[in-house]
Scaffold this motif. Structure first.
Motif, PDB file in Angstrom:
ATOM      1  N   ARG A 297     -22.735  70.114 -88.836  1.00 54.09           N
ATOM      2  CA  ARG A 297     -21.509  70.826 -89.195  1.00 54.09           C
ATOM      3  C   ARG A 297     -20.503  70.721 -88.063  1.00 54.09           C
ATOM      4  N   ILE A 298     -19.228  70.676 -88.438  1.00 49.81           N
ATOM      5  CA  ILE A 298     -18.134  70.745 -87.466  1.00 49.81           C
ATOM      6  C   ILE A 298     -17.734  72.207 -87.311  1.00 49.81           C
ATOM      7  N   LEU A 299     -17.790  72.720 -86.091  1.00 51.73           N
ATOM      8  CA  LEU A 299     -17.380  74.087 -85.786  1.00 51.73           C
ATOM      9  C   LEU A 299     -15.958  74.059 -85.228  1.00 51.73           C
ATOM     10  N   VAL A 300     -15.103  74.916 -85.749  1.00 53.83           N
ATOM     11  CA  VAL A 300     -13.700  74.974 -85.335  1.00 53.83           C
ATOM     12  C   VAL A 300     -13.413  76.370 -84.800  1.00 53.83           C
ATOM     13  N   SER A 301     -12.808  76.444 -83.627  1.00 52.21           N
ATOM     14  CA  SER A 301     -12.523  77.737 -83.013  1.00 52.21           C
ATOM     15  C   SER A 301     -11.415  78.456 -83.767  1.00 52.21           C
ATOM     16  N   GLU A 302     -11.231  79.727 -83.444  1.00 52.87           N
ATOM     17  CA  GLU A 302     -10.237  80.548 -84.131  1.00 52.87           C
ATOM     18  C   GLU A 302      -8.831  80.023 -83.927  1.00 52.87           C
ATOM     19  N   ASN A 303      -8.547  79.466 -82.735  1.00 52.83           N
ATOM     20  CA  ASN A 303      -7.197  78.953 -82.488  1.00 52.83           C
ATOM     21  C   ASN A 303      -6.961  77.588 -83.112  1.00 52.83           C
ATOM     22  N   GLY A 304      -8.004  76.976 -83.674  1.00 51.42           N
ATOM     23  CA  GLY A 304      -7.855  75.699 -84.348  1.00 51.42           C
ATOM     24  C   GLY A 304      -7.730  74.511 -83.415  1.00 51.42           C
ATOM     25  N   ARG A 305      -7.813  74.714 -82.096  1.00 53.93           N
ATOM     26  CA  ARG A 305      -7.627  73.616 -81.147  1.00 53.93           C
ATOM     27  C   ARG A 305      -8.938  73.083 -80.595  1.00 53.93           C
ATOM     28  N   ASP A 306     -10.014  73.844 -80.619  1.00 56.82           N
ATOM     29  CA  ASP A 306     -11.303  73.436 -80.070  1.00 56.82           C
ATOM     30  C   ASP A 306     -12.297  73.230 -81.205  1.00 56.82           C
ATOM     31  N   TRP A 307     -13.215  72.280 -81.009  1.00 56.61           N
ATOM     32  CA  TRP A 307     -14.217  72.036 -82.034  1.00 56.61           C
ATOM     33  C   TRP A 307     -15.495  71.534 -81.377  1.00 56.61           C
ATOM     34  N   ALA A 308     -16.587  71.625 -82.118  1.00 61.92           N
ATOM     35  CA  ALA A 308     -17.893  71.187 -81.639  1.00 61.92           C
ATOM     36  C   ALA A 308     -18.718  70.771 -82.849  1.00 61.92           C
ATOM     37  N   VAL A 309     -19.856  70.141 -82.579  1.00 59.62           N
ATOM     38  CA  VAL A 309     -20.786  69.706 -83.621  1.00 59.62           C
ATOM     39  C   VAL A 309     -22.049  70.540 -83.499  1.00 59.62           C
ATOM     40  N   GLU A 310     -22.499  71.083 -84.617  1.00 61.27           N
ATOM     41  CA  GLU A 310     -23.739  71.858 -84.649  1.00 61.27           C
ATOM     42  C   GLU A 310     -24.794  71.070 -85.410  1.00 61.27           C
ATOM     43  N   ALA A 311     -25.979  70.940 -84.836  1.00 61.16           N
ATOM     44  CA  ALA A 311     -27.093  70.231 -85.476  1.00 61.16           C
ATOM     45  C   ALA A 311     -28.363  71.032 -85.262  1.00 61.16           C
ATOM     46  N   ASN A 312     -29.178  71.125 -86.300  1.00 62.02           N
ATOM     47  CA  ASN A 312     -30.439  71.859 -86.220  1.00 62.02           C
ATOM     48  C   ASN A 312     -31.660  70.942 -86.202  1.00 62.02           C
ATOM     49  N   ARG A 313     -31.536  69.715 -86.744  1.00 55.53           N
ATOM     50  CA  ARG A 313     -32.651  68.758 -86.765  1.00 55.53           C
ATOM     51  C   ARG A 313     -32.120  67.399 -86.322  1.00 55.53           C
ATOM     52  N   TYR A 314     -32.837  66.768 -85.403  1.00 50.97           N
ATOM     53  CA  TYR A 314     -32.444  65.450 -84.928  1.00 50.97           C
ATOM     54  C   TYR A 314     -33.690  64.697 -84.499  1.00 50.97           C
ATOM     55  N   ILE A 315     -33.607  63.372 -84.511  1.00 50.91           N
ATOM     56  CA  ILE A 315     -34.735  62.529 -84.094  1.00 50.91           C
ATOM     57  C   ILE A 315     -34.260  61.574 -83.012  1.00 50.91           C
ATOM     58  N   ARG A 316     -35.186  61.129 -82.180  1.00 55.71           N
ATOM     59  CA  ARG A 316     -34.861  60.179 -81.120  1.00 55.71           C
ATOM     60  C   ARG A 316     -34.972  58.761 -81.666  1.00 55.71           C
ATOM     61  N   LEU A 317     -33.989  57.922 -81.379  1.00 56.67           N
ATOM     62  CA  LEU A 317     -33.998  56.536 -81.829  1.00 56.67           C
ATOM     63  C   LEU A 317     -34.787  55.667 -80.859  1.00 56.67           C
ATOM     64  N   ASN A 318     -35.422  54.624 -81.395  1.00 54.30           N
ATOM     65  CA  ASN A 318     -36.085  53.667 -80.513  1.00 54.30           C
ATOM     66  C   ASN A 318     -35.035  52.802 -79.813  1.00 54.30           C
ATOM     67  N   ALA A 319     -35.500  51.952 -78.888  1.00 57.91           N
ATOM     68  CA  ALA A 319     -34.562  51.198 -78.058  1.00 57.91           C
ATOM     69  C   ALA A 319     -33.694  50.267 -78.895  1.00 57.91           C
ATOM     70  N   HIS A 320     -34.289  49.629 -79.914  1.00 57.05           N
ATOM     71  CA  HIS A 320     -33.524  48.685 -80.725  1.00 57.05           C
ATOM     72  C   HIS A 320     -32.399  49.396 -81.477  1.00 57.05           C
ATOM     73  N   ASP A 321     -32.725  50.504 -82.155  1.00 56.78           N
ATOM     74  CA  ASP A 321     -31.716  51.222 -82.928  1.00 56.78           C
ATOM     75  C   ASP A 321     -30.691  51.904 -82.029  1.00 56.78           C
ATOM     76  N   ALA A 322     -31.142  52.384 -80.866  1.00 58.11           N
ATOM     77  CA  ALA A 322     -30.206  53.033 -79.943  1.00 58.11           C
ATOM     78  C   ALA A 322     -29.177  52.030 -79.429  1.00 58.11           C
ATOM     79  N   GLN A 323     -29.604  50.802 -79.163  1.00 57.52           N
ATOM     80  CA  GLN A 323     -28.672  49.797 -78.669  1.00 57.52           C
ATOM     81  C   GLN A 323     -27.645  49.427 -79.733  1.00 57.52           C
ATOM     82  N   ARG A 324     -28.034  49.480 -81.008  1.00 57.26           N
ATOM     83  CA  ARG A 324     -27.121  49.117 -82.085  1.00 57.26           C
ATOM     84  C   ARG A 324     -26.019  50.159 -82.292  1.00 57.26           C
TER      85      ARG A 324
END
Length: 623
Positions: A297-324
């Motif tokens: 999800r994209i989080l947007v601050s009350e002033n509308g000028r700041d934002w961040a990304v929220e993630a609850n599940r993620y996986i680590r990529l292997n070297a081949h996929d990370a390089q791509r």
């Protein structure tokens, strides 16, 4: 008003004859005026005493004609609020200024309070206001102060907005008490109940105007959550070890990690921002790249000028996929630490002689062993979809096509074993949903130099009209046009895409000047064929934008004509862009030449400018 026409001292005349007699005896020197700060004419008034009806003020016979329409008790509430706040500031020895505002409907639209000592302001909003006007005014007020307390007379969409954001909102009301209106400040909670406190019992603090109920609500509320919007298609990210999240960030939460990362959403460039990750585990190591398949999800601050990304599940990529992904590159061998190239020898005690180097022998056993092949874990379905989409996007950047065998080598060997049905299902996921301004990457895949034989089935599932009934020559033309669109979209820098090729059963399609044109049979006249030039379309777009900017300032009749011309121009542009439209409407739009559309828009713009000049002339000469 008491004193003169410019006075800000309002009074409510007693309506009972006996009470009026008492009032006259107490204030024999008072003079009354139809005050300018009430929206009045400035003429002098006299108090009329009656025994058979209520007493009231009346204009002198020599007074000018008065057009004041609001004459009730509440019409002077802005002045009672102004006086009440001035008394409260004097009582608490607070320095500041109070003045009323006319926002277009009268001098009692609002009351502004400036408290320079605490760099704070109060806005008593007594007239109705929409969200955009509220946001614009809030930005203007906070340009001079750290924050502003909004206090509303009536309930409405903005009060509900503040309730949802802060858990409470401030309200104001006035009650008649003798010859005055007593001001009360209310704290409205989420359950829509309002707790009222007399203004004289409130406190002006650096955090704003405070009532006992406001303080209780503030202490019991959690920190307001930022607005959130889902991210479609997932993303990858890599943490930035040398950067730290700013202190006091609106996205900081006690049970989550807030880190700086380079983030790459699907089919988008890399951007550096904040990422919020679950705090029930350690923060992920910074030397890897991670993928978020869904739920970001994209989080947007009350002033509308700041934002961040929220993630609850993620996986680590292997070297081949990370390089791509472009977020990680393996270190060259000469930069690796010695410990990474060979196992370290056991520690040698002090004084122990250095072991001699072994003498190499030319035997088969002494040859270095070949490195073990690196095996990659099989990709999950979401990983496979994303990897295939990325591979096709890379081919589009190189302005080239690909075969299924090439994709199997680049993405996963398992693709070579896929059945026809499995390939269709996978490509549908790669290109879903179908969007006009996003190319279909499946069009880049070739088999013996031609589009995939099962491409019509994929296009039909994506929602391309008439895909399954189209002739092979149409599918081939469609794939060529869509490939050109993909090359344009992924070029560096990107180019303007042409319109998507239209598939229509029973028609042969030819290409003319970069766009698809339908021909009614081989002997019929062309439908919608015009000498269309890119500058004509650009000219229409510019006129549409110009007319759209003029329309809000026009009068009712002129706005109606402008809206009609604007709708016609926008429909013509949508037809040129290949948007889905009814057959009858498309036939009419195809018959319209660019010259006709341009002339219609230019006439509408000329009429709009004339209307604006007439309105300006009337405003200067209305007096």
């Amino acid at each position: 008003m008491i004193g003169d026409k410019d006075s800000d001292h309002p009074i409510i005349l007693p309506m009972d004859a006996h009470e009026l007699d008492v009032w006259r005896s107490m204030h024999p020197s008072y003079s009354y005026w139809c005050g300018l700060q009430l929206g009045g004419c400035g003429g002098q008034l006299t108090d009329r005493r009656y025994t058979i009806k209520v007493c009231h003020f009346a204009h002198h016979a020599t007074a000018p004609i008065c057009y004041r329409t609001a004459t009730g008790e509440s019409s002077a509430d802005h002045l009672f609020i102004k006086r009440g706040v001035q008394r409260l500031m004097s009582k608490q020895n607070v320095r500041g200024k109070v003045h009323t505002r006319d926002l277009g409907t009268g001098p009692g639209d609002a009351v502004d309070v400036h408290l320079p000592g605490s760099r704070r302001g109060l806005r008593f909003q007594l007239s109705t206001i929409d969200y955009r006007a509220w946001r614009r005014t809030s930005d203007e007020l906070t340009s001079d102060f750290d924050d502003v307390d909004w206090i509303f007379l009536s309930e409405g969409p903005i009060t509900q907005q503040l309730l949802g954001r802060h858990g409470y909102c401030l309200r104001v009301r006035c009650e008649t008490a003798g010859g005055e209106r007593r001001v009360h400040i209310g704290a409205e909670a989420r359950d829509r109940t309002v707790a009222w406190t007399p203004l004289e019992d409130c406190v002006l603090t650096p955090s704003g105007i405070v009532t006992p109920h406001v303080e209780r609500i503030r202490l019991s509320l959690p920190r307001p959550k930022p607005s959130a919007f889902p991210v479609q298609g997932g993303l990858v990210f890599a943490l930035v070890p040398e950067a730290a999240a700013p202190a006091g960030s609106p996205f900081a939460v006690d049970d989550r990690h807030l880190l700086v990362a380079d983030v790459k959403p699907v089919d988008s460039p890399i951007v550096r921002t904040l990422v919020s990750l679950p705090g029930d585990t350690e923060a992920p190591p910074v030397e890897h790249v991670y993928r978020v398949h869904d739920g970001a999800r994209i989080l947007v601050s009350e002033n509308g000028r700041d934002w961040a990304v929220e993630a609850n599940r993620y996986i680590r990529l292997n070297a081949h996929d990370a390089q791509r992904t472009g977020l990680w590159t393996p270190l060259p061998a000469d930069r690796l630490e010695p410990s990474a190239l060979a196992p370290s020898a056991p520690p040698r005690a002090i004084g122990q002689p250095k072991p001699s180097a072994p003498v190499p022998t030319h035997t088969e056993a002494s040859k270095p062993a070949a490195p073990a092949p690196v095996t990659r874990a099989p990709l999950t379905r979401p990983e496979l979809v994303t990897a295939l989409r990325d591979a096709l996007a890379q081919r589009a950047r190189q302005s080239t096509t690909a075969t299924w065998e090439t994709l199997a080598r680049l993405v996963s060997p398992a693709l070579a074993t896929y059945s026809l049905a499995d390939r269709c299902s996978l490509l549908i996921e790669v290109d879903r949903p179908l969007r006009e301004h996003v190319p279909v990457l499946s069009a880049l895949i070739r088999e013996r130099g031609a589009p995939l034989p099962y491409l019509p089935r994929v296009l039909a599932q994506l929602g391309v009209p008439h895909a399954e009934r189209a002739a092979f020559i149409q599918i081939r033309s469609w794939a060529v046009v869509e490939s050109d669109r993909a090359f344009a979209a992924y070029a560096t820098p990107s180019r303007v895409m042409s319109a998507r090729y239209l598939l229509e059963p029973g028609q042969s399609i030819v290409r003319q000047q970069g766009r698809a044109v339908s021909m009614q049979g081989s002997a019929g006249h062309p439908a919608g064929v015009s000498r269309l030039k890119p500058r004509d379309v650009a000219r229409v777009r510019g006129l549409v934008t110009q007319l759209d900017q003029l329309r809000p300032r026009l009068g009712a009749m002129a706005r109606k004509s402008a809206t009609k011309a604007l709708s016609s121009g926008q429909a013509w542009l949508a037809y040129q862009d290949g948007a889905e439209q009814p057959v009858e409407q498309r036939r009419k739009l195809a018959a319209q030449t660019p010259e006709l559309v341009i002339a219609r828009l230019e006439r509408a713009i000329e009429a709009a400018r004339y209307d604006l000049k007439a309105a300006e002339w009337l405003s200067r000469h209305k007096d």
